[in-house]
Design an enzyme around this catalytic site. Structure first.
Site, PDB file in Angstrom:
ATOM      1  N   ARG A 104       0.870  -1.193   0.000  1.00  0.00           N
ATOM      2  CA  ARG A 104       0.000   0.000   0.000  1.00  0.00           C
ATOM      3  C   ARG A 104       0.894   1.226   0.000  1.00  0.00           C
ATOM      4  O   ARG A 104       1.705   1.401   0.913  1.00  0.00           O
ATOM      5  CB  ARG A 104      -0.913   0.006   1.228  1.00  0.00           C
ATOM      6  CG  ARG A 104      -1.584   1.346   1.435  1.00  0.00           C
ATOM      7  CD  ARG A 104      -2.693   1.321   2.462  1.00  0.00           C
ATOM      8  NE  ARG A 104      -3.857   0.628   1.969  1.00  0.00           N
ATOM      9  CZ  ARG A 104      -5.061   0.717   2.518  1.00  0.00           C
ATOM     10  NH1 ARG A 104      -5.252   1.453   3.593  1.00  0.00           N
ATOM     11  NH2 ARG A 104      -6.079   0.061   2.005  1.00  0.00           N
ATOM     12  N   HIS A 131      -7.495   0.765  -6.267  1.00  0.00           N
ATOM     13  CA  HIS A 131      -7.713  -0.134  -5.126  1.00  0.00           C
ATOM     14  C   HIS A 131      -8.424  -1.390  -5.649  1.00  0.00           C
ATOM     15  O   HIS A 131      -9.600  -1.618  -5.367  1.00  0.00           O
ATOM     16  CB  HIS A 131      -8.569   0.591  -4.077  1.00  0.00           C
ATOM     17  CG  HIS A 131      -8.490   0.014  -2.701  1.00  0.00           C
ATOM     18  ND1 HIS A 131      -7.719  -1.090  -2.388  1.00  0.00           N
ATOM     19  CD2 HIS A 131      -9.097   0.386  -1.544  1.00  0.00           C
ATOM     20  CE1 HIS A 131      -7.865  -1.361  -1.090  1.00  0.00           C
ATOM     21  NE2 HIS A 131      -8.689  -0.492  -0.557  1.00  0.00           N
ATOM     22  N   GLN A 134     -10.358  -3.887  -3.390  1.00  0.00           N
ATOM     23  CA  GLN A 134     -11.625  -3.323  -2.924  1.00  0.00           C
ATOM     24  C   GLN A 134     -12.706  -3.490  -3.992  1.00  0.00           C
ATOM     25  O   GLN A 134     -13.811  -3.969  -3.707  1.00  0.00           O
ATOM     26  CB  GLN A 134     -11.425  -1.832  -2.609  1.00  0.00           C
ATOM     27  CG  GLN A 134     -12.651  -1.157  -2.052  1.00  0.00           C
ATOM     28  CD  GLN A 134     -12.992  -1.645  -0.651  1.00  0.00           C
ATOM     29  OE1 GLN A 134     -12.160  -1.596   0.238  1.00  0.00           O
ATOM     30  NE2 GLN A 134     -14.208  -2.143  -0.455  1.00  0.00           N
ATOM     31  N   ASP A 226     -17.390   7.011  -0.617  1.00  0.00           N
ATOM     32  CA  ASP A 226     -16.053   6.867  -0.014  1.00  0.00           C
ATOM     33  C   ASP A 226     -15.726   8.224   0.625  1.00  0.00           C
ATOM     34  O   ASP A 226     -16.390   9.238   0.342  1.00  0.00           O
ATOM     35  CB  ASP A 226     -15.039   6.499  -1.117  1.00  0.00           C
ATOM     36  CG  ASP A 226     -13.622   6.268  -0.572  1.00  0.00           C
ATOM     37  OD1 ASP A 226     -13.466   6.100   0.655  1.00  0.00           O
ATOM     38  OD2 ASP A 226     -12.671   6.262  -1.385  1.00  0.00           O
ATOM     39  N   CYS A 266     -16.497   1.675   1.228  1.00  0.00           N
ATOM     40  CA  CYS A 266     -15.305   0.828   1.388  1.00  0.00           C
ATOM     41  C   CYS A 266     -14.767   0.910   2.813  1.00  0.00           C
ATOM     42  O   CYS A 266     -14.028   0.027   3.238  1.00  0.00           O
ATOM     43  CB  CYS A 266     -14.241   1.237   0.382  1.00  0.00           C
ATOM     44  SG  CYS A 266     -13.755   2.966   0.522  1.00  0.00           S
ATOM     45  N   ARG A 294     -13.696  -8.632   2.162  1.00  0.00           N
ATOM     46  CA  ARG A 294     -12.289  -8.397   1.798  1.00  0.00           C
ATOM     47  C   ARG A 294     -11.469  -9.641   2.166  1.00  0.00           C
ATOM     48  O   ARG A 294     -10.585 -10.053   1.429  1.00  0.00           O
ATOM     49  CB  ARG A 294     -11.730  -7.177   2.553  1.00  0.00           C
ATOM     50  CG  ARG A 294     -12.280  -5.831   2.145  1.00  0.00           C
ATOM     51  CD  ARG A 294     -11.781  -5.368   0.796  1.00  0.00           C
ATOM     52  NE  ARG A 294     -10.337  -5.242   0.702  1.00  0.00           N
ATOM     53  CZ  ARG A 294      -9.602  -4.228   1.169  1.00  0.00           C
ATOM     54  NH1 ARG A 294     -10.197  -3.198   1.751  1.00  0.00           N
ATOM     55  NH2 ARG A 294      -8.292  -4.201   1.014  1.00  0.00           N
TER      56      ARG A 294
END
Ligand code: CP
Ligand code: NVA
Length: 308
Positions: A104, A131, A134, A226, A266, A294
């Site tokens: 990340r 992402h 996600q 988001d 998310c 996830r």
């Protein structure tokens, strides 16, 4: 799945995505039944974080453990990367110790560079641009809750950020109807939109870009939002709070959608900003199921990439 790395949704064919979903369903079923499934016995994953995380860190770490492997948390603050060691040399070194890298970071180029020089799989755990884990989880969750996603009106409200970019690409790949409702000046990356539109031309996806939240929410099957200020954009926060205000996912906006509309996020949520407490508390909010998924989707990705 033939690919070495998962850096972007663009790396995946439709068949790859279907394979990830089918594997995730199996992983989830086994975990719910308490059945042991350890295809990654003895394997290790290095998890490199230049940004904060709750879900990504925990779901990858627990996922590796459940698959019989092991995960190492590495903050870039404590790595030699911080003192000038190159990504190139880090990739080569880690390839001698572990079986995969999840990373990340800020610049998308860093993940591409890591993948180029590592001889082991590299998974994008979020960059400024994308992402993918996600977006895969989000569509997996929509299918789980609503069945065939084709024909559903999926509306993303707010910032044209990394999450929006990956959602646009997966919608383009899978032929979905996605409305991106985003204030002028905050639209998704131009290159990504072009790619997504190109995919849509083949798949029959319907991608719409608008800045009218009321019209966008009307008859929506999914309302997704988001944070307005992504990691790395903190200095723009005050300005963003003002500009994004009409895009808040609140009770009034939710009332415009279909009665069985589901709310997605998310996470982390900034309650009172992009989403209200009321909507977070509503039965329509499936963001915690989304967060759980996830784990299952990433276990599938790990199994397919590291289990070869
Ligand atoms: N959604 C997501 O990636 O959450 P974290 O930032 O907590 O990992
Ligand atoms: N767009 C957000 C997503 C966090 C999971 C960010 O980049 O901060």
């Amino acid at each position: 799945m033939q690919i070495k790395d998962l850096i972007s949704i663009l790396d995946l064919s439709v068949a790859d995505i279907e394979e990830i979903f089918a594997t995730a369903r199996r992983c989830k079923e086994k975990q719910k039944k308490g059945e042991e499934y350890t295809p990654l016995k003895g394997k290790s994953l290095a998890m490199i974080f230049a940004k904060s995380s709750t879900r990504t860190r925990v779901s990858f770490e627990v996922g590796m453990l459940q698959l019989g492997g092991h995960a190492l948390f590495m903050s870039t603050q404590d790595m030699q990367l911080k003192r000038g060691e190159t990504i190139h040399d880090t990739a080569k070194t880690l390839s001698r110790y572990v079986d995969g890298i999840m990373m990340r970071t800020y610049s998308h180029k860093d993940v591409l560079e890591m993948a180029e020089h590592a001889t082991i799989p590299v998974i994008n755990g979020l960059t400024d641009l994308s992402h993918p884990c996600q977006a895969l989880t989000d569509i997996f969750t929509i299918i789980e809750k609503k069945g065939n996603p084709a024909g559903l009106k999926i509306v993303y409200l707010g910032d044209g950020d990394n999450v929006a970019n990956s959602l646009a690409l997966i919608a383009g790949k899978l032929g979905l109807h996605m409305v991106l409702c985003i204030p002028p000046g905050y639209e998704p990356d131009k290159g990504i939109i072009k790619e997504a539109q190109g995919l849509a031309d083949h798949s029959g996806a319907k991608l719409e870009l608008t800045n009218d939240p009321q019209a966008a929410a009307s008859d929506a099957d999914i309302l997704y939002t988001d944070v307005w200020t992504s990691m790395g954009k903190e200095q723009e926060r005050e300005e963003r709070l003002k500009i994004f205000k009409p895009y808040q996912l609140n009770g009034r906006l939710l009332a415009k959608a279909k009665p069985d509309c589901m709310v997605m996020h998310c996470l982390p949520a900034h309650r009172g900003e992009e989403i209200t407490d009321e909507v977070m508390a509503s039965q329509q909010n499936i963001s915690f199921d989304q967060a759980e998924n996830r784990l299952h989707v990433q276990k599938a990705i790990l199994t397919l990439l590291l289990g070869k």
